[in-house]
Design an enzyme around this catalytic site. Structure first.
Site, PDB file in Angstrom:
ATOM      1  N   GLU A 102     -20.731  25.373 -14.102  1.00  0.00           N
ATOM      2  CA  GLU A 102     -20.542  26.521 -13.213  1.00  0.00           C
ATOM      3  C   GLU A 102     -20.982  27.842 -13.832  1.00  0.00           C
ATOM      4  OE1 GLU A 102     -16.443  25.927 -15.214  1.00  0.00           O
ATOM      5  OE2 GLU A 102     -18.211  24.752 -14.668  1.00  0.00           O
ATOM      6  N   CYS A 143     -14.761  19.352 -18.401  1.00  0.00           N
ATOM      7  CA  CYS A 143     -14.111  19.662 -19.671  1.00  0.00           C
ATOM      8  C   CYS A 143     -12.712  19.029 -19.734  1.00  0.00           C
ATOM      9  CB  CYS A 143     -14.068  21.183 -19.867  1.00  0.00           C
ATOM     10  SG  CYS A 143     -13.794  21.689 -21.568  1.00  0.00           S
ATOM     11  N   TYR A 144     -11.651  19.828 -19.593  1.00  0.00           N
ATOM     12  CA  TYR A 144     -10.293  19.289 -19.572  1.00  0.00           C
ATOM     13  C   TYR A 144     -10.164  18.235 -18.476  1.00  0.00           C
ATOM     14  CZ  TYR A 144      -5.143  19.342 -19.503  1.00  0.00           C
ATOM     15  OH  TYR A 144      -3.809  18.997 -19.549  1.00  0.00           O
ATOM     16  N   HIS A 148     -19.578  23.078 -19.004  1.00  0.00           N
ATOM     17  CA  HIS A 148     -19.284  23.848 -17.794  1.00  0.00           C
ATOM     18  C   HIS A 148     -20.562  24.115 -16.994  1.00  0.00           C
ATOM     19  CE1 HIS A 148     -15.060  24.807 -18.688  1.00  0.00           C
ATOM     20  NE2 HIS A 148     -15.449  24.800 -19.953  1.00  0.00           N
ATOM     21  N   LYS A 186     -16.505  38.801  -2.427  1.00  0.00           N
ATOM     22  CA  LYS A 186     -17.096  40.071  -2.006  1.00  0.00           C
ATOM     23  C   LYS A 186     -18.513  39.902  -1.455  1.00  0.00           C
ATOM     24  CE  LYS A 186     -15.742  43.814  -2.501  1.00  0.00           C
ATOM     25  NZ  LYS A 186     -15.048  44.751  -1.587  1.00  0.00           N
ATOM     26  N   GLY A 192      -9.551  23.791 -18.750  1.00  0.00           N
ATOM     27  CA  GLY A 192      -8.267  24.418 -19.030  1.00  0.00           C
ATOM     28  C   GLY A 192      -8.128  24.717 -20.505  1.00  0.00           C
ATOM     29  N   ASP A 212     -14.471  46.007   2.784  1.00  0.00           N
ATOM     30  CA  ASP A 212     -13.579  44.943   3.255  1.00  0.00           C
ATOM     31  C   ASP A 212     -12.925  45.282   4.589  1.00  0.00           C
ATOM     32  OD1 ASP A 212     -14.238  43.742   0.842  1.00  0.00           O
ATOM     33  OD2 ASP A 212     -12.457  44.514  -0.177  1.00  0.00           O
TER      34      ASP A 212
END
Length: 522
Positions: free
Chosen positions: A180, A83-84, A178, A378, A56, A236
């Site tokens: 990710e 992190c946060y 991070h 997606k 964050g 979609d």
């Protein structure tokens, strides 16, 4: 949709929160994002097998900092703070977080310090003592909370900033970096260790499993009623049509609204695929004049989206009335990024842009909504479509916005201005496909700018329109980079547009990434 094994991601406002969910799903495990302050009851209802606390932008030391959601500790499941999130775990457990020194932004080196006698499962099977990771923090942990040990530090000395902590007994872990993001070495492996080894989850989040569960859910929800689907011909809505047809067959009625804002040849293409190939009932409504009247004089992009959304729903409700009482449901191809960018998920208080099928809906809708792809990214939608038997060429077609060319005509939307951008867009995509660049990019299109420029054509001065070309590469459409297209291709496209599209004397190429720009201009 009910999923047996899943990870809950609590969002504290990180720009990478959606990436966490993406990485978890890539491991074959369902991950979903909730706001950090969601209720105890909602968390319990979700019944996660593990919880990840996102990063964050704020400091845990600030008076108004987002607080720890204490309800998560009552579940007895593994927790990973990023992190946060790691700083929150420390602070909540009685440790100390400080702001003095230790700021790290960007690439950094992390040294794993776990002892052989007490190995940390988070770093299992990582055959290196150092990792290159992505850091983004000002505060750092100075004193551990009870039960935790340091398992990694940044830099090469014993006084390096604490980069990872572990309470193996309670299965609480924290990373100051991070995992990710792609910049972090072995980041996916760290998340896999948490999801698979620590939370002991299996890879059950697969498209065949999704289809099986979705068909069951749709069948039970719809019953004997009929569904009216807003079909645009894009990826979609096409996948939504195939999935609904798999579940309820002839109870599905697809409606294509020709709003005058579609790409060249769109109506004919949709008819060919869905009527002739799949035998799905399709109704085409010519509503172009109504949409142009609704958009007359409107230049604000959000107002365009709202008006288009409201008129779409009005047209569908009228069609539902014409079809009789059996139509009780409105199907839409809403996907997860639509919901995220419309400010409807996680901890975001900001709306990036209102997607016409999310923020454009009226408060009182006479039809029930059914959106079977609402939780999918997606790339997941495309994998689902191919699993359902849709052609690869259709599934990897570039996205087209729900509001159509209205958001690619900057300024007032008129039939003449739409015709200009439609022709330019068709030239761009045709040349992209002929050169092989189309499949190497995620999205490409033309935009008509609300400015004119001086030019010289046939030795005469001109003062005419400007077309901007946009092409990006992206894996999830949450972030994107501008595509480095071949100069000869761009020159050919520019020449054709200026020579073939009346009223255009200049073509420019957009070299902005997302963020800070969005993919579409409006």
């Amino acid at each position: 949709m009910p999923v047996a094994e899943k990870i809950l991601i609590l969002d504290y406002g990180s720009q990478f929160t959606q990436l966490i969910a993406r990485r978890v799903r890539e491991l074959g495990v369902y991950g979903e994002i909730y706001a950090h302050d969601c209720s105890k009851e909602r968390i319990a209802e979700f019944a996660p097998a593990g919880i990840i606390l996102s990063g964050g932008p704020q400091s845990v030391l600030a008076a108004d900092a987002p607080a720890m959601n204490e309800a998560i500790f009552e579940l007895g499941v593994p927790i990973l703070g990023l992190c946060y999130g790691m700083q929150l775990l420390t602070q909540y457990g009685g440790g100390q977080v400080v702001a003095e020194g230790g700021c790290e932004y960007g690439n950094a080196s992390v040294r794993i310090t776990q002892s052989p006698q007490s190995p940390c499962p988070l770093f299992a099977d990582i055959e290196t003592d150092t990792l290159q990771v992505w850091m983004s923090h000002g505060d750092h942990v100075q004193q551990l909370a009870a039960g935790y040990e340091v398992v990694a530090r940044s830099n090469d000395d014993a006084d390096g900033v604490i980069a990872a902590i572990a309470d193996v007994k309670r299965r609480y872990y924290g990373l100051q970096f991070h995992p990710e993001v792609a910049h972090t070495e072995h980041g996916s492996h760290l998340l896999e260790n948490f999801v698979r080894r620590i939370c002991t989850l299996r890879a059950t989040w697969t498209m065949p499993n999704f289809i099986k569960q979705a068909v069951t859910d749709i069948t039970e929800k719809v019953g004997d009623a009929h569904v009216l689907l807003a079909l645009s011909g894009g990826v979609d809505s096409a996948v939504t049509a195939a999935l609904l047809h798999r579940a309820i067959g002839q109870q599905l009625v697809c409606v294509l609204v020709d709003n005058g804002l579609l790409r060249r040849g769109e109506v004919e293409s949709v008819r060919s695929v869905f009527e002739q190939q799949f035998g799905i009932k399709l109704i085409v409504i010519d509503a172009a004049e109504r949409f142009y009247q609704e958009l007359a004089g409107i230049v604000d992009s959000e107002e365009k989206r709202r008006r288009i959304g409201h008129l779409f729903i009005k047209v569908f409700e009228e069609q539902a009335t014409n079809l009789g009482e059996q139509i009780q449901w409105l199907g839409q191809g809403t996907i997860y990024p639509d919901v995220v960018e419309s400010g409807k998920v996680g901890n975001s208080k900001a709306t990036i842009k209102t997607h016409h099928n999310v923020g454009g809906l009226p408060e009182h809708l006479n039809l029930h909504l059914i959106e079977p792809l609402r939780d999918l990214f997606k790339d997941e939608v495309r994998r689902l479509g191919e699993e359902l038997g849709l052609a690869h060429t259709l599934m990897w077609r570039h996205p087209f916005p729900g509001p159509g060319l209205a958001v690619r005509v900057l300024g007032e939307v008129t039939a003449a201005r739409v015709a200009t951008v439609r022709q330019a867009d068709d030239i761009f995509l045709t040349e992209m496909q002929a050169s092989g660049a189309y499949e190497q990019t995620a999205q490409a299109f033309a935009v008509l700018l609300p400015v004119q420029s001086v030019g010289v054509m046939g030795d005469e001065r001109t003062y005419e329109d400007v077309i901007a070309l946009r092409a990006v590469t992206s894996s999830d459409f949450m972030t994107a980079d501008w595509a480095r297209l071949n100069n000869d291709l761009l020159a050919r496209v520019s020449s054709r547009i200026i020579n073939e599209v009346a009223g255009v004397n200049r073509v420019v190429y957009d070299i902005s990434s997302k963020p800070p720009a969005t993919i579409e201009w409006e």
